[in-house]
Design an enzyme around this catalytic site. Structure first.
Site, mmCIF file in Angstrom:
data_model
loop_
_atom_site.group_PDB
_atom_site.id
_atom_site.type_symbol
_atom_site.label_atom_id
_atom_site.label_comp_id
_atom_site.label_asym_id
_atom_site.label_seq_id
_atom_site.Cartn_x
_atom_site.Cartn_y
_atom_site.Cartn_z
ATOM 1 N N LYS A 143 -10.015 -6.525 8.190
ATOM 2 C CA LYS A 143 -8.954 -6.194 9.145
ATOM 3 C C LYS A 143 -9.441 -6.650 10.507
ATOM 4 O O LYS A 143 -10.468 -6.166 10.975
ATOM 5 C CB LYS A 143 -8.734 -4.679 9.209
ATOM 6 C CG LYS A 143 -8.129 -4.060 7.974
ATOM 7 C CD LYS A 143 -7.966 -2.556 8.146
ATOM 8 C CE LYS A 143 -7.409 -1.937 6.885
ATOM 9 N NZ LYS A 143 -7.421 -0.453 6.938
ATOM 10 N N LYS A 165 -1.256 -0.994 -4.255
ATOM 11 C CA LYS A 165 -2.423 -0.170 -3.913
ATOM 12 C C LYS A 165 -1.966 1.267 -3.769
ATOM 13 O O LYS A 165 -0.955 1.535 -3.101
ATOM 14 C CB LYS A 165 -3.029 -0.691 -2.611
ATOM 15 C CG LYS A 165 -4.031 0.225 -1.933
ATOM 16 C CD LYS A 165 -4.774 -0.531 -0.829
ATOM 17 C CE LYS A 165 -4.816 0.255 0.464
ATOM 18 N NZ LYS A 165 -5.514 -0.466 1.547
ATOM 19 N N GLY A 184 -4.364 -3.964 6.190
ATOM 20 C CA GLY A 184 -3.310 -3.734 7.171
ATOM 21 C C GLY A 184 -3.471 -2.381 7.828
ATOM 22 O O GLY A 184 -4.194 -1.520 7.331
ATOM 23 N N SER A 232 0.863 -1.176 0.000
ATOM 24 C CA SER A 232 0.000 0.000 0.000
ATOM 25 C C SER A 232 0.905 1.232 0.000
ATOM 26 O O SER A 232 1.709 1.412 0.910
ATOM 27 C CB SER A 232 -0.882 -0.025 1.252
ATOM 28 O OG SER A 232 -1.625 1.165 1.364
ATOM 29 N N LYS A 292 -2.901 5.114 -2.553
ATOM 30 C CA LYS A 292 -3.791 5.960 -1.773
ATOM 31 C C LYS A 292 -4.168 7.152 -2.641
ATOM 32 O O LYS A 292 -3.300 7.714 -3.333
ATOM 33 C CB LYS A 292 -3.089 6.429 -0.501
ATOM 34 C CG LYS A 292 -2.845 5.319 0.504
ATOM 35 C CD LYS A 292 -4.145 4.853 1.125
ATOM 36 C CE LYS A 292 -3.901 3.897 2.276
ATOM 37 N NZ LYS A 292 -5.154 3.491 2.929
ATOM 38 N N GLU A 326 -11.246 0.996 -3.162
ATOM 39 C CA GLU A 326 -11.510 0.765 -1.738
ATOM 40 C C GLU A 326 -12.078 2.009 -1.069
ATOM 41 O O GLU A 326 -11.546 3.109 -1.209
ATOM 42 C CB GLU A 326 -10.181 0.354 -1.078
ATOM 43 C CG GLU A 326 -10.277 -0.025 0.395
ATOM 44 C CD GLU A 326 -8.931 -0.531 0.930
ATOM 45 O OE1 GLU A 326 -8.074 -0.949 0.120
ATOM 46 O OE2 GLU A 326 -8.740 -0.504 2.153
ATOM 47 N N ASP A 352 -7.258 3.283 -2.892
ATOM 48 C CA ASP A 352 -7.944 3.394 -1.595
ATOM 49 C C ASP A 352 -8.145 4.870 -1.269
ATOM 50 O O ASP A 352 -7.181 5.614 -1.127
ATOM 51 C CB ASP A 352 -7.106 2.711 -0.508
ATOM 52 C CG ASP A 352 -7.817 2.643 0.838
ATOM 53 O OD1 ASP A 352 -8.950 3.162 0.960
ATOM 54 O OD2 ASP A 352 -7.231 2.057 1.781
ATOM 55 N N ASP A 365 -13.831 -1.053 3.366
ATOM 56 C CA ASP A 365 -12.907 -1.197 4.497
ATOM 57 C C ASP A 365 -13.614 -0.596 5.719
ATOM 58 O O ASP A 365 -14.324 -1.306 6.442
ATOM 59 C CB ASP A 365 -11.585 -0.476 4.147
ATOM 60 C CG ASP A 365 -10.572 -0.410 5.287
ATOM 61 O OD1 ASP A 365 -10.888 -0.840 6.407
ATOM 62 O OD2 ASP A 365 -9.435 0.088 5.077
#
Ligand code: OSB
Ligand code: MG
Length: 372
Positions: free
Chosen positions: A262, A161, A290, A135, A163, A213, A188, A238
């Site tokens: 998670k 991934k 995570g 990520s 952000k 996400e 995400d 998430d």
């Protein structure tokens, strides 16, 4: 087992690089490390609440309070039979899943160490290695982002991934896609958008993303369903999914097609397994998220991700992606895009006391008489 004492430590772990998301920049990872002592055995847990309420309303301070004043008294000096017993004891307490999950993890470790079983076996895991990804936080420029992605691809991460946040989305993702046409890629947003921003996601719909996400607010399943109707790319939730009930309802109304599990966010490994089981029965792909965990929390995530329904790579990277020096040994290493699941009893990692002492900023020892 009789819980003879509980040690709480607020730790602050310097990250190898700042991690920027739509909710802020983390330079040091704050967490609470828990140690349970019982009948000559030790159990370790990690509560991943951070320094400020950006990802969740919980912080190290609120979790400290909940752990010390409300959760610990329900187990301290008492005989806790198993994790289900712990869950019954705390069932009347609302919210605070990160705090609850931290103590549950310490109990899982204690109980499985005592029985000589690995956490993976206790949870029903069946893979020796799990597929993982990385990520990557928001970078100063799109060019820098492409460079950082390149370095992780070079290091062997098979899935990336990114952000995103408003203003740092479509053009950044497009730049990465152009530089890496075949790279398994996902984004995400950490709930930074509203349904009225749907065009942002429509513009990303032809970039071949595995998933998007948590684009919208955590308490907004309905608008996620509306957004999903407009997109070919699967939405993955998430922050919105705090329980098995949320997972069932989100899937029922079409708010997502995938779920990021998670253990911390859902209040512990038990609930995480229950969400896995629900999704497995419905053939809904899940993957393990995570929280920049130390090796303690990451060992648990690996055990969880070894369950059969975890069909997408997890946000479980090698130790050196997070920390120069971790409190848990040995470090996790990336091999062929996978990380080995610990096999030894309990979490299967040992805590390096000298490192733990160095990163501790506050500690509290709870004992049945007095100390509270
Ligand atoms: O939203 O998945 C998230 C880290 C902290 C808080 C929230 C998130 C993340 C990550 C990092 O994406 C995942 C990791 O631990 O590598
Ligand atoms: Mg996320």
């Amino acid at each position: 087992m009789n819980i003879e004492r509980i040690e709480m430590r607020h730790v602050s772990m310097p990250l190898v690089a700042p991690f920027e998301t739509s909710f802020g920049v983390e330079r040091d990872r704050d967490a609470i490390i828990l140690r349970l002592d019982s009948e000559g055995m030790v159990g370790w847990g990690e509560c991943v609440a951070g320094g400020w309420p950006g990802y969740s309303y919980e912080t190290v301070q609120t979790a400290w309070h909940i752990l010390k004043d409300h959760l610990s008294p329900l187990v301290l000096g008492q005989d806790v039979l198993d994790v289900a017993d712990y869950r019954r004891r705390i069932a009347h307490l609302k919210g605070h899943p990160l705090a609850k999950a931290g103590l549950e993890l310490a109990l899982w470790d204690l109980l499985t160490r005592a029985s000589g079983q690995s956490l993976m076996a206790a949870l029903g895991g069946e893979r020796d290695r799990v597929a993982v990804g990385v990520s990557i936080g928001i970078q100063p420029t799109a060019a820098k982002l492409v460079e950082v992605v390149g370095s992780f691809v070079e290091a062997g991460y098979p899935r990336v991934k990114l952000k995103i946040k408003p203003g740092r989305d479509v053009s950044d993702v497009r730049a990465v896609r152009q530089a890496f046409p075949d790279l398994p890629l996902q984004v995400d947003a950490n709930s930074a958008y509203e349904l009225s921003d749907a065009e942002v996601f429509e513009a990303m719909d032809d970039l071949g993303l595995i998933l998007i996400e948590q684009p919208l607010a955590e308490d907004d399943l309905v608008d996620h369903a509306k957004l999903q109707e407009r997109l070919a790319t699967p939405i993955c939730l998430d922050e919105s999914i705090l329980s098995t009930r949320h997972a069932r309802q989100a899937l029922e109304i079409g708010a997502c097609r995938f779920i990021n599990i998670k253990p911390a966010r859902v209040g512990g490994l038990s609930e995480a397994v229950a969400i896995h089981d629900l999704c497995w029965a419905q053939e809904i792909p899940v993957w393990c998220g995570g929280m920049l965990e130390t090796g303690i929390g990451r060992a648990a995530n690996l055990a969880l991700a070894s369950l059969p329904g975890f069909s997408l790579p997890g946000d479980i990277s090698a130790t050196d992606r997070y920390y120069h020096e971790d409190i848990a040994q040995p470090p996790f290493v990336l091999e062929n895009g996978t990380i080995k699941v610990p096999k030894r009893s309990g979490l299967g990692v040992e805590v390096a006391q000298d490192v733990l002492d160095r990163v501790t900023v506050r500690s509290k020892l709870l004992e049945p008489d007095g100390a509270r």
